[in-house]
Design a protein around this motif. Sequence first.
Motif, short mmCIF file in Angstrom:
data_model
loop_
_atom_site.label_atom_id
_atom_site.label_comp_id
_atom_site.label_asym_id
_atom_site.label_seq_id
_atom_site.Cartn_x
_atom_site.Cartn_y
_atom_site.Cartn_z
N LYS A 6 -21.83 19.87 -14.41
CA LYS A 6 -20.99 20.06 -13.22
C LYS A 6 -21.07 18.82 -12.34
CE LYS A 6 -20.49 21.12 -8.70
NZ LYS A 6 -21.26 20.78 -7.48
N GLY A 8 -20.04 17.22 -8.69
CA GLY A 8 -19.62 17.55 -7.32
C GLY A 8 -18.62 16.53 -6.78
N GLY A 9 -18.12 16.81 -5.58
CA GLY A 9 -17.06 16.02 -4.98
C GLY A 9 -17.31 14.51 -4.91
N THR A 177 -25.02 15.57 -8.65
CA THR A 177 -24.61 15.51 -7.25
C THR A 177 -24.93 14.14 -6.66
OG1 THR A 177 -24.79 16.67 -5.13
CG2 THR A 177 -26.78 16.63 -6.50
N ASP A 178 -24.94 14.04 -5.33
CA ASP A 178 -25.11 12.72 -4.69
C ASP A 178 -26.55 12.43 -4.31
OD1 ASP A 178 -25.22 14.57 -2.66
OD2 ASP A 178 -23.62 13.70 -1.46
N GLY A 181 -31.91 15.13 -7.03
CA GLY A 181 -32.64 16.35 -7.32
C GLY A 181 -32.78 17.19 -6.07
N TYR A 183 -35.08 18.21 -3.09
CA TYR A 183 -36.16 17.57 -2.34
C TYR A 183 -36.90 18.60 -1.48
CZ TYR A 183 -34.86 12.78 -3.54
OH TYR A 183 -34.63 11.60 -4.21
N ASP A 186 -33.86 18.22 3.11
CA ASP A 186 -32.66 17.42 2.92
C ASP A 186 -32.98 15.93 3.09
OD1 ASP A 186 -30.22 16.15 3.03
OD2 ASP A 186 -29.28 17.62 4.36
N PRO A 187 -32.88 15.14 2.00
CA PRO A 187 -33.23 13.72 2.09
C PRO A 187 -32.35 12.93 3.05
CG PRO A 187 -32.24 14.22 -0.04
CD PRO A 187 -32.43 15.52 0.65
N ASN A 188 -31.21 13.51 3.41
CA ASN A 188 -30.36 12.83 4.38
C ASN A 188 -30.83 13.04 5.81
OD1 ASN A 188 -28.46 11.59 2.62
ND2 ASN A 188 -27.59 13.61 2.23
N ALA A 212 -29.80 25.07 2.50
CA ALA A 212 -29.84 23.86 1.65
C ALA A 212 -28.66 23.89 0.69
CB ALA A 212 -31.16 23.81 0.88
N LYS A 213 -27.63 23.11 0.97
CA LYS A 213 -26.39 23.31 0.22
C LYS A 213 -26.37 22.61 -1.13
CE LYS A 213 -23.64 19.58 2.16
NZ LYS A 213 -22.30 19.11 2.38
N VAL A 214 -27.51 22.06 -1.56
CA VAL A 214 -27.54 21.34 -2.83
C VAL A 214 -27.13 22.25 -3.99
CG1 VAL A 214 -30.07 21.61 -3.04
CG2 VAL A 214 -28.90 19.79 -4.30
P1 ADP Z 1 -21.79 18.29 -4.26
O1 ADP Z 1 -20.54 17.80 -3.62
O2 ADP Z 1 -22.26 17.43 -5.39
O3 ADP Z 1 -21.73 19.74 -4.63
P2 ADP Z 1 -23.29 18.97 -1.88
O4 ADP Z 1 -22.95 18.17 -0.69
O5 ADP Z 1 -22.74 20.34 -1.99
O6 ADP Z 1 -22.95 18.12 -3.17
O7 ADP Z 1 -24.89 19.09 -2.02
C1 ADP Z 1 -25.68 17.93 -2.01
C2 ADP Z 1 -26.26 17.73 -0.62
O8 ADP Z 1 -27.20 18.78 -0.35
C3 ADP Z 1 -27.08 16.47 -0.44
O9 ADP Z 1 -26.27 15.37 -0.14
C4 ADP Z 1 -28.02 16.83 0.69
O10 ADP Z 1 -27.58 16.33 1.94
C5 ADP Z 1 -27.97 18.36 0.77
N1 ADP Z 1 -29.30 18.97 0.72
C6 ADP Z 1 -29.76 19.89 1.62
N2 ADP Z 1 -31.01 20.24 1.35
C7 ADP Z 1 -31.40 19.55 0.24
C8 ADP Z 1 -32.60 19.49 -0.52
N3 ADP Z 1 -33.67 20.24 -0.22
N4 ADP Z 1 -32.64 18.65 -1.59
C9 ADP Z 1 -31.56 17.92 -1.90
N5 ADP Z 1 -30.39 17.93 -1.23
C10 ADP Z 1 -30.29 18.73 -0.15
#
Ligand code: ADP
Length: 407
Positions: A6, A8-9, A177-178, A181, A183, A186-188, A212-214
């Motif tokens: 899969k 992501g955007g 994804t971006d 893995g 974390y 949220d690494p951002n 956590a939207k990962v």
């Molecule tokens: P995609 O478009 O690939 O579906 P998302 O934006 O939905 O990506 O999900 C990835 C984002 O999730 C990351 O850029 C990050 O900011 C956020 N995120 C929140 N919590 C975590 C976490 N614990 N580990 C990794 N990413 C996280």
Amino acid sequence: MLLVQKFGGTSVGTIDRIRNVATRVARAKSEGHDVVVVVSAMAGETNRLIDLAKSAVNEPDPRELDVLVSTGEQVTTALLSMTLLSMGYKARSLQNHQVHLVTDSSFTKAHIKRIDAQQLRGALKRGEIAVVAGFQGIDEEGNITTLGRGGSDTTAVAIGASLKPYAKNNLVCEIYTDVDGVYTADPNIVKDARKLKRISFEEMFELASSGAKVLQTRSVLFGMKFDIPIHVRSSFNDSEGTMVVNETNDMESVVVTGISYDKNEAKITVIHVSDKPGIAHSIFAPLAEAGIVVDMIIQTASTEGYTDMSFTVPKSEMKPAMQILQELVKQKKAIYVVGDEKVAKVSIVGVGMRTHSGVAATMFKALADARINIQMISTSEIKISVVISEADMKKAVEVLHREFGLG
Ligand code: ADP
Ligand code: ASP
Ligand code: MG
């Protein structure tokens, strides 16, 4: 082996990135794997389409909104398939009706009922790469539906589940994804957040459902229910990501595995309601009837037979919820109702909480030392959440990350 990949955007955000994805998919195919690809809309596209609808009308009809936003994914399937074809690979784009991904009729937040994997099996047997549109489904009447924001994750894991017999259990669902893995936070937001090698389904579920939207929460539930290994990794490098797996004994030695935050909830307080049997029901029943999901609830200690009731709802539901509760004020069952959008929920999650005591006390002390006021608290077996002022959110996540030694 069957790979459900899969993207992501961000991973399909430009034509160059779609080429990068095609190269990666082609490599997996050349290595001899069966490959099903699930794609999101190009970065920003779903938001653009939603904004477009909102510029047309104040409250877009949900059925028509789904017809509109589902087009984002369709565009990506075509672009990726034509790129793969031009590279000499057999590829085929497939939309919701073609993969028979059937959902209920809750437009904009539909649940998957079943997937008839016959089309996909056929494509795989012919040696094709199936490129499936994420996020979208059809209901029993043939209407287009979508699975809620982040829904392509769920499409991918559900497709994995539907092909599990075909793959004879030999499959992995790779979520590209971006970030590379899952974390510790949220690494951002947290600079020294650490990538986890593994995380249990249960912990991942709690992190996802608390912000956590990962991974979309429902994708984790599918993974857990059908035992589908999920590998969260980056589409920009080859490093190993995070495996979401069943819990193992050693996982409990770590007290806190991760920290999440959620800015999408608002707090509502109903002031001065009489403290007698049935009052909670009279507040929450009309909200439930309107389909408004309530999360945390606290009732303050009663004084002279009266009490205040606070709870959180999704920010988007705050206005309708307040309107419904005005009824109580009209009936003189409460003095007034206040809403606060400037709150955030911060949660710590870990299966180790089952066996370690004093975790909540440590959390509250760390927040107190940082002069962060806690407005609400809720706990479950492996999670503690607090509602605080939105302005304190980043600081709270950082403080707790440090306190529990996650960096
Ligand atoms: P995609 O478009 O690939 O579906 P998302 O934006 O939905 O990506 O999900 C990835 C984002 O999730 C990351 O850029 C990050 O900011 C956020 N995120 C929140 N919590 C975590 C976490 N614990 N580990 C990794 N990413 C996280
Ligand atoms: N494109 C949809 C969204 O932005 C679904 C997804 O990307 O998972 O929410
Ligand atoms: Mg996502």
